[in-house]
Design a protein around this motif. Structure first.
Motif, mmCIF file in Angstrom:
data_model
loop_
_atom_site.group_PDB
_atom_site.id
_atom_site.type_symbol
_atom_site.label_atom_id
_atom_site.label_comp_id
_atom_site.label_asym_id
_atom_site.label_seq_id
_atom_site.Cartn_x
_atom_site.Cartn_y
_atom_site.Cartn_z
ATOM 1 N N PRO A 82 0.827 -1.212 0.000
ATOM 2 C CA PRO A 82 0.000 0.000 0.000
ATOM 3 C C PRO A 82 0.863 1.264 0.000
ATOM 4 C CG PRO A 82 -0.780 -1.549 1.655
ATOM 5 C CD PRO A 82 0.512 -2.095 1.123
ATOM 6 N N PRO A 83 0.385 2.337 -0.623
ATOM 7 C CA PRO A 83 1.192 3.562 -0.780
ATOM 8 C C PRO A 83 1.730 4.146 0.526
ATOM 9 C CG PRO A 83 -0.783 3.684 -2.116
ATOM 10 C CD PRO A 83 -0.904 2.443 -1.303
ATOM 11 N N GLU A 84 0.921 4.158 1.588
ATOM 12 C CA GLU A 84 1.402 4.754 2.838
ATOM 13 C C GLU A 84 2.524 3.922 3.463
ATOM 14 O OE1 GLU A 84 -2.051 2.113 3.575
ATOM 15 O OE2 GLU A 84 -1.807 3.872 2.316
ATOM 16 N N GLU A 85 2.430 2.611 3.350
ATOM 17 C CA GLU A 85 3.487 1.734 3.873
ATOM 18 C C GLU A 85 4.733 1.836 3.002
ATOM 19 O OE1 GLU A 85 5.177 -0.859 6.617
ATOM 20 O OE2 GLU A 85 3.320 0.258 6.705
ATOM 21 N N ARG A 86 4.538 1.925 1.697
ATOM 22 C CA ARG A 86 5.663 2.090 0.775
ATOM 23 C C ARG A 86 6.409 3.389 1.080
ATOM 24 N NH1 ARG A 86 7.542 0.185 -3.945
ATOM 25 N NH2 ARG A 86 5.839 -1.289 -4.161
ATOM 26 N N ALA A 87 5.669 4.458 1.344
ATOM 27 C CA ALA A 87 6.297 5.748 1.660
ATOM 28 C C ALA A 87 7.123 5.644 2.940
ATOM 29 C CB ALA A 87 5.233 6.833 1.786
ATOM 30 N N ARG A 88 6.591 4.958 3.946
ATOM 31 C CA ARG A 88 7.326 4.781 5.209
ATOM 32 C C ARG A 88 8.623 4.012 4.964
ATOM 33 N NH1 ARG A 88 8.291 1.172 9.179
ATOM 34 N NH2 ARG A 88 7.165 -0.505 8.162
ATOM 35 N N LEU A 89 8.531 2.934 4.188
ATOM 36 C CA LEU A 89 9.723 2.127 3.911
ATOM 37 C C LEU A 89 10.730 2.896 3.057
ATOM 38 C CD1 LEU A 89 8.053 -1.340 3.318
ATOM 39 C CD2 LEU A 89 9.509 -0.676 5.240
ATOM 40 N N GLU A 90 10.244 3.712 2.138
ATOM 41 C CA GLU A 90 11.161 4.496 1.314
ATOM 42 C C GLU A 90 11.882 5.564 2.139
ATOM 43 O OE1 GLU A 90 8.752 5.796 -1.974
ATOM 44 O OE2 GLU A 90 9.040 3.893 -3.039
ATOM 45 N N ARG A 91 11.188 6.145 3.132
ATOM 46 C CA ARG A 91 11.861 7.095 4.031
ATOM 47 C C ARG A 91 12.957 6.384 4.830
ATOM 48 N NH1 ARG A 91 6.612 8.816 4.766
ATOM 49 N NH2 ARG A 91 6.424 7.676 6.730
ATOM 50 N N LEU A 92 12.625 5.205 5.337
ATOM 51 C CA LEU A 92 13.615 4.420 6.080
ATOM 52 C C LEU A 92 14.780 4.051 5.171
ATOM 53 C CD1 LEU A 92 14.512 2.941 8.630
ATOM 54 C CD2 LEU A 92 13.042 1.030 7.946
ATOM 55 N N MET A 93 14.481 3.682 3.936
ATOM 56 C CA MET A 93 15.517 3.324 2.978
ATOM 57 C C MET A 93 16.440 4.523 2.719
ATOM 58 S SD MET A 93 15.035 1.464 -0.668
ATOM 59 C CE MET A 93 14.454 0.010 0.163
ATOM 60 N N HIS A 94 15.865 5.699 2.618
ATOM 61 C CA HIS A 94 16.666 6.903 2.396
ATOM 62 C C HIS A 94 17.610 7.151 3.576
ATOM 63 C CE1 HIS A 94 17.710 10.841 0.878
ATOM 64 N NE2 HIS A 94 17.396 11.349 2.055
ATOM 65 N N GLN A 95 17.109 6.979 4.798
ATOM 66 C CA GLN A 95 17.939 7.160 5.989
ATOM 67 C C GLN A 95 19.082 6.158 6.016
ATOM 68 O OE1 GLN A 95 15.122 6.690 9.131
ATOM 69 N NE2 GLN A 95 14.210 8.710 8.849
ATOM 70 N N VAL A 96 18.775 4.913 5.698
ATOM 71 C CA VAL A 96 19.812 3.875 5.701
ATOM 72 C C VAL A 96 20.848 4.164 4.626
ATOM 73 C CG1 VAL A 96 20.265 1.426 5.305
ATOM 74 C CG2 VAL A 96 18.312 2.118 6.701
ATOM 75 N N ARG A 97 20.389 4.594 3.470
ATOM 76 C CA ARG A 97 21.323 4.896 2.383
ATOM 77 C C ARG A 97 22.282 6.014 2.791
ATOM 78 N NH1 ARG A 97 20.074 5.376 -3.948
ATOM 79 N NH2 ARG A 97 22.196 5.786 -4.578
ATOM 80 N N GLN A 98 21.769 7.026 3.462
ATOM 81 C CA GLN A 98 22.640 8.107 3.932
ATOM 82 C C GLN A 98 23.651 7.591 4.943
ATOM 83 O OE1 GLN A 98 19.736 11.008 5.247
ATOM 84 N NE2 GLN A 98 20.167 12.276 3.458
ATOM 85 N N THR A 99 23.234 6.674 5.799
ATOM 86 C CA THR A 99 24.133 6.102 6.799
ATOM 87 C C THR A 99 25.251 5.305 6.130
ATOM 88 O OG1 THR A 99 22.310 5.920 8.360
ATOM 89 C CG2 THR A 99 24.257 4.608 8.834
ATOM 90 N N ILE A 100 24.902 4.575 5.091
ATOM 91 C CA ILE A 100 25.894 3.762 4.389
ATOM 92 C C ILE A 100 26.839 4.629 3.585
ATOM 93 C CG2 ILE A 100 26.211 2.033 2.579
ATOM 94 C CD1 ILE A 100 23.545 0.792 3.497
ATOM 95 N N GLU A 101 26.326 5.672 2.946
ATOM 96 C CA GLU A 101 27.151 6.497 2.066
ATOM 97 C C GLU A 101 27.983 7.535 2.810
ATOM 98 O OE1 GLU A 101 24.509 8.189 -0.798
ATOM 99 O OE2 GLU A 101 24.477 6.372 -1.989
ATOM 100 N N LEU A 102 27.594 7.934 3.998
ATOM 101 C CA LEU A 102 28.284 8.996 4.723
ATOM 102 C C LEU A 102 29.780 8.724 4.910
ATOM 103 C CD1 LEU A 102 28.123 11.686 6.192
ATOM 104 C CD2 LEU A 102 27.533 10.424 8.253
ATOM 105 N N PRO A 103 30.182 7.543 5.391
ATOM 106 C CA PRO A 103 31.625 7.326 5.589
ATOM 107 C C PRO A 103 32.411 7.384 4.286
ATOM 108 C CG PRO A 103 30.369 5.740 6.825
ATOM 109 C CD PRO A 103 29.403 6.467 5.934
ATOM 110 N N VAL A 104 31.823 6.963 3.194
ATOM 111 C CA VAL A 104 32.520 6.977 1.925
ATOM 112 C C VAL A 104 32.762 8.425 1.492
ATOM 113 C CG1 VAL A 104 32.339 6.341 -0.513
ATOM 114 C CG2 VAL A 104 31.561 4.763 1.240
#
Length: 82
Positions: free
Chosen positions: A56-78
């Motif tokens: 569902p769109p609202e759950e997808r949006a929540r997961l995409e926000r979490l995905m964005h946060q995780v991506r920033q965490t992974i990319e920051l040290p690089v």
């Protein structure tokens, strides 16, 4: 029959959301410990699951926000090293 199938699909989608969220949280924990390669693997697996899921769109949006946060965490040290 369609009602039972719709309930099964909804349950499967909810379980898939849970799996994706768990992988993203694990990726964040791994990145926090410096295991960026393993974190990236979990991130990519979660992204692939999300791409093919009928969530569902609202759950997808929540997961995409979490995905964005995780991506920033992974990319920051690089980017911090460069």
């Amino acid at each position: 029959m369609e009602t039972a199938l719709a309930r099964l699909r909804a349950k499967t989608d909810q379980e898939l959301c849970t799996l994706i969220a768990r992988q993203l949280h694990r990726a964040r924990r791994l990145a926090g410990r410096g295991a960026y390669r393993d974190a990236a693997k979990d991130f990519l697996a979660a992204r692939a699951l999300l791409a093919g899921a009928g969530i569902p769109p609202e759950e997808r949006a929540r997961l995409e926000r979490l995905m964005h946060q995780v991506r920033q965490t992974i990319e920051l040290p690089v980017t911090a090293v460069a």
